[in-house]
Scaffold this motif. Sequence first.
Motif, PDB file in Angstrom:
ATOM      1  N   ALA A  97       2.906  -3.325   2.496  1.00  0.00           N
ATOM      2  CA  ALA A  97       3.316  -1.929   2.330  1.00  0.00           C
ATOM      3  C   ALA A  97       4.521  -1.619   3.208  1.00  0.00           C
ATOM      4  O   ALA A  97       5.473  -0.954   2.774  1.00  0.00           O
ATOM      5  N   ARG A  98       4.491  -2.119   4.438  1.00  0.00           N
ATOM      6  CA  ARG A  98       5.634  -1.906   5.335  1.00  0.00           C
ATOM      7  C   ARG A  98       6.881  -2.603   4.810  1.00  0.00           C
ATOM      8  O   ARG A  98       7.979  -2.044   4.827  1.00  0.00           O
ATOM      9  N   ASP A  99       6.721  -3.832   4.297  1.00  0.00           N
ATOM     10  CA  ASP A  99       7.875  -4.578   3.781  1.00  0.00           C
ATOM     11  C   ASP A  99       8.504  -3.904   2.571  1.00  0.00           C
ATOM     12  O   ASP A  99       9.697  -4.057   2.323  1.00  0.00           O
ATOM     13  N   ARG A 100       7.690  -3.145   1.808  1.00  0.00           N
ATOM     14  CA  ARG A 100       8.215  -2.425   0.638  1.00  0.00           C
ATOM     15  C   ARG A 100       8.877  -1.110   1.028  1.00  0.00           C
ATOM     16  O   ARG A 100       9.360  -0.370   0.174  1.00  0.00           O
ATOM     17  N   GLY A 101       8.857  -0.792   2.320  1.00  0.00           N
ATOM     18  CA  GLY A 101       9.467   0.444   2.774  1.00  0.00           C
ATOM     19  C   GLY A 101       8.573   1.653   2.635  1.00  0.00           C
ATOM     20  O   GLY A 101       9.037   2.790   2.729  1.00  0.00           O
ATOM     21  N   ARG A 264      -0.008   4.607  -3.178  1.00  0.00           N
ATOM     22  CA  ARG A 264       0.875   3.496  -2.815  1.00  0.00           C
ATOM     23  C   ARG A 264       0.085   2.284  -2.358  1.00  0.00           C
ATOM     24  O   ARG A 264       0.459   1.146  -2.633  1.00  0.00           O
ATOM     25  N   LEU A 265      -1.011   2.509  -1.642  1.00  0.00           N
ATOM     26  CA  LEU A 265      -1.855   1.381  -1.254  1.00  0.00           C
ATOM     27  C   LEU A 265      -2.418   0.670  -2.487  1.00  0.00           C
ATOM     28  O   LEU A 265      -2.477  -0.567  -2.528  1.00  0.00           O
ATOM     29  N   CYS A 266      -2.831   1.443  -3.490  1.00  0.00           N
ATOM     30  CA  CYS A 266      -3.320   0.839  -4.732  1.00  0.00           C
ATOM     31  C   CYS A 266      -2.223   0.015  -5.396  1.00  0.00           C
ATOM     32  O   CYS A 266      -2.471  -1.099  -5.882  1.00  0.00           O
ATOM     33  N   GLU A 267      -1.013   0.551  -5.423  1.00  0.00           N
ATOM     34  CA  GLU A 267       0.095  -0.156  -6.059  1.00  0.00           C
ATOM     35  C   GLU A 267       0.428  -1.448  -5.325  1.00  0.00           C
ATOM     36  O   GLU A 267       0.710  -2.476  -5.954  1.00  0.00           O
ATOM     37  N   VAL A 268       0.388  -1.415  -3.997  1.00  0.00           N
ATOM     38  CA  VAL A 268       0.648  -2.633  -3.220  1.00  0.00           C
ATOM     39  C   VAL A 268      -0.448  -3.659  -3.482  1.00  0.00           C
ATOM     40  O   VAL A 268      -0.180  -4.854  -3.661  1.00  0.00           O
ATOM     41  N   ALA A 269      -1.709  -3.201  -3.529  1.00  0.00           N
ATOM     42  CA  ALA A 269      -2.823  -4.117  -3.779  1.00  0.00           C
ATOM     43  C   ALA A 269      -2.721  -4.758  -5.154  1.00  0.00           C
ATOM     44  O   ALA A 269      -3.159  -5.900  -5.346  1.00  0.00           O
ATOM     45  N   GLN A 270      -2.133  -4.056  -6.131  1.00  0.00           N
ATOM     46  CA  GLN A 270      -1.995  -4.576  -7.478  1.00  0.00           C
ATOM     47  C   GLN A 270      -0.751  -5.452  -7.652  1.00  0.00           C
ATOM     48  O   GLN A 270      -0.561  -6.049  -8.710  1.00  0.00           O
TER      49      GLN A 270
END
Length: 297
Positions: A97-101, A264-270
């Motif tokens: 999540a951090r790497d995606r900004g 956003r956490l859901c999107e990162v997990a997916q």
Amino acid sequence: MLFLVANSLLTTEEVAQLLRVHPKQVYRLLKRGLPARRVGAEWRFERDDVLGWAARTGARATGSEGSGPRGAGATPLAPPLVAANGDVAVELLLRLARDRGEPVLGLVPADMGEGLALLRRRAVLAAGAHAGAFPPELDGERLARVHLVSREVGLVARAGREVPPLSALSGLRLVSRPPTAGVRAHLDAALAEAGLDPSAAHAGAILLASHAEVAAAVAAGRADVGLASAAWAARLGLAFRPLAREPYGLLVRASDLGDPRVVRLCEVAQSAAFALAAREVPGYDAAGAGDIRYDAA
């Protein structure tokens, strides 16, 4: 007329037609526990899950939860914090999540019982937990779990040594977890099934707060055997014997599913990046990561 294919993923508009409600009501039903998953930036629904849930709850257009912006008297937002016990999956999620900004989310070290207490006080946005070990509601509000991985947990020993059998634990230096930790239930259940007394096995045990601390204690020689995840055993090069496999993820209040930070956490997990990273961790299966699940205790 709209024709719906059984077991296909439905859009919000299709669910609204299926339940004969306004599309805005679907978002209110999400807060009441309507099963759903994130697909990119959208919610998607299994037709059979929707119909089954509606039959059980009688859900139609009578939901009373509001969906507008929070007003002056509304419940304040939880801080951008995740309470978890150092699981590698959570570590991967927050790093990606951090790497995606994405906005930075802080990690609060806590086992499942402590995490639930923090979630109850709205001191954190999410709390780590495995399926089936937490209440379906918190102070009358539905809980949802953002699924991350299915993980193996078990006993660990120093590299090059055989992991001892359960019957030998009472005579060894054991490092375990507090009773409030979800993983502790697996060890206690295995001991009881083997006809052994869990309290006797833990009589002289060192109780530590996380999988990481348990694995480190065994690796440093402060204990003969410990209770930890396969992920942390592999990270520190320990021998591992599985006890159970459990679905693991982040608990959130159902009313917070629309919070942009949870989305956003859901999107990162997916994401493909999370699937790839989790695939490289021993004992992990990331199938269904990012799905929203509702679990009964």
